[in-house]
Write an enzyme that holds these catalytic residues in place. Structure first.
Site, PDB file in Angstrom:
ATOM      1  N   GLY A  49      -8.416  -1.847 -33.542  1.00  0.00           N
ATOM      2  CA  GLY A  49      -8.893  -0.722 -32.747  1.00  0.00           C
ATOM      3  C   GLY A  49      -8.550  -0.826 -31.277  1.00  0.00           C
ATOM      4  O   GLY A  49      -8.198  -1.899 -30.766  1.00  0.00           O
ATOM      5  N   ASN A  50      -8.650   0.298 -30.595  1.00  0.00           N
ATOM      6  CA  ASN A  50      -8.397   0.345 -29.159  1.00  0.00           C
ATOM      7  C   ASN A  50      -8.993   1.624 -28.582  1.00  0.00           C
ATOM      8  O   ASN A  50      -9.192   2.607 -29.288  1.00  0.00           O
ATOM      9  CB  ASN A  50      -6.895   0.228 -28.831  1.00  0.00           C
ATOM     10  CG  ASN A  50      -6.031   0.741 -29.937  1.00  0.00           C
ATOM     11  OD1 ASN A  50      -5.925   1.951 -30.102  1.00  0.00           O
ATOM     12  ND2 ASN A  50      -5.461  -0.145 -30.736  1.00  0.00           N
ATOM     13  N   GLY A  66      -4.863  -7.738 -28.995  1.00  0.00           N
ATOM     14  CA  GLY A  66      -5.216  -9.083 -29.421  1.00  0.00           C
ATOM     15  C   GLY A  66      -6.595  -9.575 -29.030  1.00  0.00           C
ATOM     16  O   GLY A  66      -6.832 -10.783 -29.034  1.00  0.00           O
ATOM     17  N   SER A  95       0.135  -2.154 -28.941  1.00  0.00           N
ATOM     18  CA  SER A  95       1.315  -1.427 -29.439  1.00  0.00           C
ATOM     19  C   SER A  95       0.904  -0.062 -29.983  1.00  0.00           C
ATOM     20  O   SER A  95       1.746   0.788 -30.239  1.00  0.00           O
ATOM     21  CB  SER A  95       2.015  -2.240 -30.524  1.00  0.00           C
ATOM     22  OG  SER A  95       1.112  -2.455 -31.593  1.00  0.00           O
ATOM     23  N   GLU A  96      -0.410   0.150 -30.163  1.00  0.00           N
ATOM     24  CA  GLU A  96      -0.881   1.444 -30.688  1.00  0.00           C
ATOM     25  C   GLU A  96      -1.135   2.454 -29.568  1.00  0.00           C
ATOM     26  O   GLU A  96      -1.634   3.551 -29.822  1.00  0.00           O
ATOM     27  CB  GLU A  96      -2.160   1.231 -31.510  1.00  0.00           C
ATOM     28  CG  GLU A  96      -1.895   0.452 -32.788  1.00  0.00           C
ATOM     29  CD  GLU A  96      -3.128   0.278 -33.659  1.00  0.00           C
ATOM     30  OE1 GLU A  96      -4.206  -0.018 -33.094  1.00  0.00           O
ATOM     31  OE2 GLU A  96      -3.020   0.421 -34.867  1.00  0.00           O
ATOM     32  N   HIS A 115      -9.345   4.732 -31.122  1.00  0.00           N
ATOM     33  CA  HIS A 115      -8.718   4.464 -32.406  1.00  0.00           C
ATOM     34  C   HIS A 115      -9.465   3.326 -33.085  1.00  0.00           C
ATOM     35  O   HIS A 115      -9.743   2.294 -32.452  1.00  0.00           O
ATOM     36  CB  HIS A 115      -7.244   4.088 -32.230  1.00  0.00           C
ATOM     37  CG  HIS A 115      -6.670   3.464 -33.464  1.00  0.00           C
ATOM     38  ND1 HIS A 115      -6.662   4.122 -34.680  1.00  0.00           N
ATOM     39  CD2 HIS A 115      -6.144   2.243 -33.699  1.00  0.00           C
ATOM     40  CE1 HIS A 115      -6.128   3.326 -35.594  1.00  0.00           C
ATOM     41  NE2 HIS A 115      -5.815   2.171 -35.027  1.00  0.00           N
ATOM     42  N   HIS A 117     -10.823   1.628 -37.322  1.00  0.00           N
ATOM     43  CA  HIS A 117     -10.585   1.561 -38.766  1.00  0.00           C
ATOM     44  C   HIS A 117     -11.932   1.639 -39.506  1.00  0.00           C
ATOM     45  O   HIS A 117     -12.293   0.698 -40.219  1.00  0.00           O
ATOM     46  CB  HIS A 117      -9.891   0.244 -39.129  1.00  0.00           C
ATOM     47  CG  HIS A 117      -8.589   0.003 -38.429  1.00  0.00           C
ATOM     48  ND1 HIS A 117      -7.973  -1.231 -38.398  1.00  0.00           N
ATOM     49  CD2 HIS A 117      -7.774   0.835 -37.726  1.00  0.00           C
ATOM     50  CE1 HIS A 117      -6.846  -1.158 -37.699  1.00  0.00           C
ATOM     51  NE2 HIS A 117      -6.703   0.084 -37.268  1.00  0.00           N
ATOM     52  N   HIS A 178      -4.153   3.606 -42.712  1.00  0.00           N
ATOM     53  CA  HIS A 178      -4.329   2.933 -41.429  1.00  0.00           C
ATOM     54  C   HIS A 178      -5.744   3.094 -40.860  1.00  0.00           C
ATOM     55  O   HIS A 178      -6.500   2.133 -40.827  1.00  0.00           O
ATOM     56  CB  HIS A 178      -3.273   3.472 -40.451  1.00  0.00           C
ATOM     57  CG  HIS A 178      -3.292   2.814 -39.115  1.00  0.00           C
ATOM     58  ND1 HIS A 178      -2.340   3.025 -38.155  1.00  0.00           N
ATOM     59  CD2 HIS A 178      -4.186   1.973 -38.550  1.00  0.00           C
ATOM     60  CE1 HIS A 178      -2.629   2.316 -37.084  1.00  0.00           C
ATOM     61  NE2 HIS A 178      -3.754   1.671 -37.297  1.00  0.00           N
TER      62      HIS A 178
END
Ligand SMILES: [Zn+2]
Length: 239
Positions: A49-50, A66, A95-96, A115, A117, A178
């Protein structure tokens, strides 16, 4: 910090972890706080997530790659421009970030993106099923249908391209195999949309397990669409 004319003219702090303004300082704390809330809900296990938020100068403040969202501190955040170049912070951007930037570029009204999951909604996304069935009046009114974007490999340009056609009309999108991305006028809005998507996924799951789901009729949907547009106008007026 990367060297470029762009970063020089922005006059970013020499210490990239120090906020440049008091509002940026608040926004860093918000990202850390909502990251912890996502973690406690079980939506972002491990380093998944981010979250991001648009800064006053048009740059984007985001959680780094990370790191557990449970351990985030204000000084861990990264600043990127709308092309994804890091212009502040000592950690690396996720990277997302491309899916966040796709929203910011396309939708000037979007101020924050989340974002995650969440397990039930991601289960639907992993079965190739959108959350578009009008089963719950309140979800129809506040969130609308949640479409399913085709699968895209994380960290590639495919991700932004996969959600592009949904950005204008949807504040929440399932990502095939995803997770989920949500957007809002504030970070709290984007967070609450993420909660609502997972809650609605639970309801859909139970309704289908019971085996007699009864979607709302077209007439009822029309009434809700009108209520939704009133609700949005009131929300804008009350700001
Ligand atoms: Zn993800």
């Amino acid at each position: 910090m990367e060297k470029s004319g762009f970063t020089t003219t922005l006059n970013l702090s020499l210490d990239p972890s120090i906020p440049r303004t008091s509002s940026e300082s608040q926004q860093r704390r918000q990202l850390a706080r909502f990251g912890k809330r996502l973690y406690r809900l079980g939506f972002v296990p491990g380093t998944a997530g981010n979250l991001s938020i648009r800064l006053a100068d048009g740059l984007v403040l985001a959680t780094p790659t990370g790191m557990s969202k449970h351990q985030l501190r204000s000084s861990d955040m990264v600043i990127v421009d709308l092309d994804g170049r890091r212009v502040g912070g000592s950690r690396n951007a996720t990277s997302e970030i491309a899916m966040h930037l796709a929203y910011y570029r396309r939708r000037p009204d979007v101020q924050a993106v989340v974002h995650a999951h969440p397990p039930v909604a991601t289960g639907f996304a992993s079965c190739g099923r959108a959350l578009e069935e009008p089963l719950c009046s309140e979800v129809v009114m506040t969130l609308g249908a949640v479409p399913l974007a085709p699968y895209a490999t994380t960290g590639t340009d495919e991700v932004a391209a996969s959600i592009e056609s949904f950005l204008d009309r949807h504040d929440a999108i399932l990502l095939a195999n995803h997770g989920v991305v949500t957007a809002g006028d504030t970070l709290e809005d984007a967070f609450m949309r993420m909660e609502t998507v997972e809650h609605f996924a639970h309801i859909c799951l139970v309704a289908h397990q019971l085996g007699s789901a009864k979607p709302l009729s077209c007439d009822r949907l029309q009434q809700l669409a009108e209520a939704r547009s009133r609700y949005k106008k009131n929300a804008v007026a009350s700001r």
